[in-house]
Scaffold this motif. Structure first.
Motif, PDB file in Angstrom:
ATOM      1  N   THR A  56     133.218  80.872  22.409  1.00  0.00           N
ATOM      2  CA  THR A  56     131.961  81.605  22.309  1.00  0.00           C
ATOM      3  C   THR A  56     130.765  80.849  22.858  1.00  0.00           C
ATOM      4  O   THR A  56     129.897  81.445  23.481  1.00  0.00           O
ATOM      5  CB  THR A  56     131.672  81.972  20.837  1.00  0.00           C
ATOM      6  OG1 THR A  56     131.707  80.781  20.048  1.00  0.00           O
ATOM      7  CG2 THR A  56     132.704  82.965  20.318  1.00  0.00           C
ATOM      8  N   SER A  79     132.221  86.734  33.073  1.00  0.00           N
ATOM      9  CA  SER A  79     131.571  88.026  32.898  1.00  0.00           C
ATOM     10  C   SER A  79     130.158  87.847  32.355  1.00  0.00           C
ATOM     11  O   SER A  79     129.818  86.823  31.775  1.00  0.00           O
ATOM     12  CB  SER A  79     132.392  88.915  31.965  1.00  0.00           C
ATOM     13  OG  SER A  79     132.406  88.368  30.667  1.00  0.00           O
ATOM     14  N   GLU A  80     129.336  88.863  32.531  1.00  0.00           N
ATOM     15  CA  GLU A  80     127.941  88.806  32.091  1.00  0.00           C
ATOM     16  C   GLU A  80     127.808  88.617  30.578  1.00  0.00           C
ATOM     17  O   GLU A  80     126.920  87.920  30.111  1.00  0.00           O
ATOM     18  CB  GLU A  80     127.203  90.084  32.513  1.00  0.00           C
ATOM     19  CG  GLU A  80     127.016  90.231  34.003  1.00  0.00           C
ATOM     20  CD  GLU A  80     126.050  89.207  34.568  1.00  0.00           C
ATOM     21  OE1 GLU A  80     125.100  88.829  33.868  1.00  0.00           O
ATOM     22  OE2 GLU A  80     126.265  88.774  35.711  1.00  0.00           O
ATOM     23  N   ASP A  81     128.707  89.230  29.821  1.00  0.00           N
ATOM     24  CA  ASP A  81     128.645  89.123  28.359  1.00  0.00           C
ATOM     25  C   ASP A  81     129.374  87.886  27.824  1.00  0.00           C
ATOM     26  O   ASP A  81     129.465  87.689  26.616  1.00  0.00           O
ATOM     27  CB  ASP A  81     129.197  90.383  27.708  1.00  0.00           C
ATOM     28  CG  ASP A  81     130.639  90.651  28.090  1.00  0.00           C
ATOM     29  OD1 ASP A  81     131.193  89.917  28.940  1.00  0.00           O
ATOM     30  OD2 ASP A  81     131.219  91.604  27.539  1.00  0.00           O
ATOM     31  N   LYS A  82     129.919  87.058  28.708  1.00  0.00           N
ATOM     32  CA  LYS A  82     130.630  85.814  28.367  1.00  0.00           C
ATOM     33  C   LYS A  82     131.837  86.070  27.464  1.00  0.00           C
ATOM     34  O   LYS A  82     132.173  85.255  26.608  1.00  0.00           O
ATOM     35  CB  LYS A  82     129.688  84.803  27.729  1.00  0.00           C
ATOM     36  CG  LYS A  82     128.578  84.354  28.637  1.00  0.00           C
ATOM     37  CD  LYS A  82     127.687  83.361  27.947  1.00  0.00           C
ATOM     38  CE  LYS A  82     126.534  82.999  28.851  1.00  0.00           C
ATOM     39  NZ  LYS A  82     125.614  82.055  28.239  1.00  0.00           N
ATOM     40  N   LYS A  83     132.483  87.191  27.684  1.00  0.00           N
ATOM     41  CA  LYS A  83     133.662  87.533  26.892  1.00  0.00           C
ATOM     42  C   LYS A  83     134.960  87.345  27.680  1.00  0.00           C
ATOM     43  O   LYS A  83     136.040  87.390  27.100  1.00  0.00           O
ATOM     44  CB  LYS A  83     133.586  88.987  26.417  1.00  0.00           C
ATOM     45  CG  LYS A  83     132.398  89.282  25.545  1.00  0.00           C
ATOM     46  CD  LYS A  83     132.684  88.958  24.135  1.00  0.00           C
ATOM     47  CE  LYS A  83     131.520  89.436  23.278  1.00  0.00           C
ATOM     48  NZ  LYS A  83     131.378  88.688  22.081  1.00  0.00           N
TER      49      LYS A  83
END
Length: 152
Positions: A92, A116-120
């Motif tokens: 995370t 990814s943009e959401d860091k997922k």
């Protein structure tokens, strides 16, 4: 404190060698463990063996991947099956993601392309991708799990 004990050991023995420093580190680890057996916070004594295990696992993975890539280069027939996968992350924080992506990119045959943009999730190029689900499971139970055990 363990590093300080290692340097003291090297200074007392008078021989500046890696093996002597490592021996001093192990002696210091044992001394600190004996002194802190009754303490409730044992994170240091749990992380050091996990870190050594992670380093050995990483070296084993590098050797196996290098042999696989070298065999593919030497033989006249190509065995690689390249692919790009979207790898879901359990990591995370930015440091966890950065360390994981660096470790993945250091392994021959894999390269992190993007986050990814959401860091997922990570987008990883894999040189020898036989099955996407097996690769994801190996990464989850291998690098990511061992790295997160050290960092958390």
């Amino acid at each position: 404190m363990n590093l300080l004990l290692s340097f003291i050991w090297v200074a007392l023995t008078g021989s500046l060698y890696y093996s002597n420093f490592l021996f001093g580190f192990l002696i210091g680890f044992f001394i600190l463990w004996l002194m802190n057996r009754q303490e409730t916070d044992q994170r240091y004594f749990n992380r050091i063996p996990k870190t050594i295990g992670f380093i050995l696992y990483f070296l084993y993975d590098i050797i196996v991947a290098n042999i696989q890539v070298a065999y593919d280069v030497i033989t006249p027939k190509y065995f690689f099956t390249p692919g790009i996968i979207c790898y879901p992350l359990d990591a995370t924080s930015d440091m966890e993601i950065n360390l994981l992506s660096t470790i993945i990119s250091l392994s021959p045959g894999t390269l992190v392309l993007d986050i990814s943009e959401d860091k997922k999730s990570l987008y990883i190029h894999v040189m020898y991708l036989k099955d996407k689900e097996i690769f994801i499971a190996q990464m989850k139970n291998g690098f990511e799990k061992k790295l997160l055990e050290i960092l958390r």
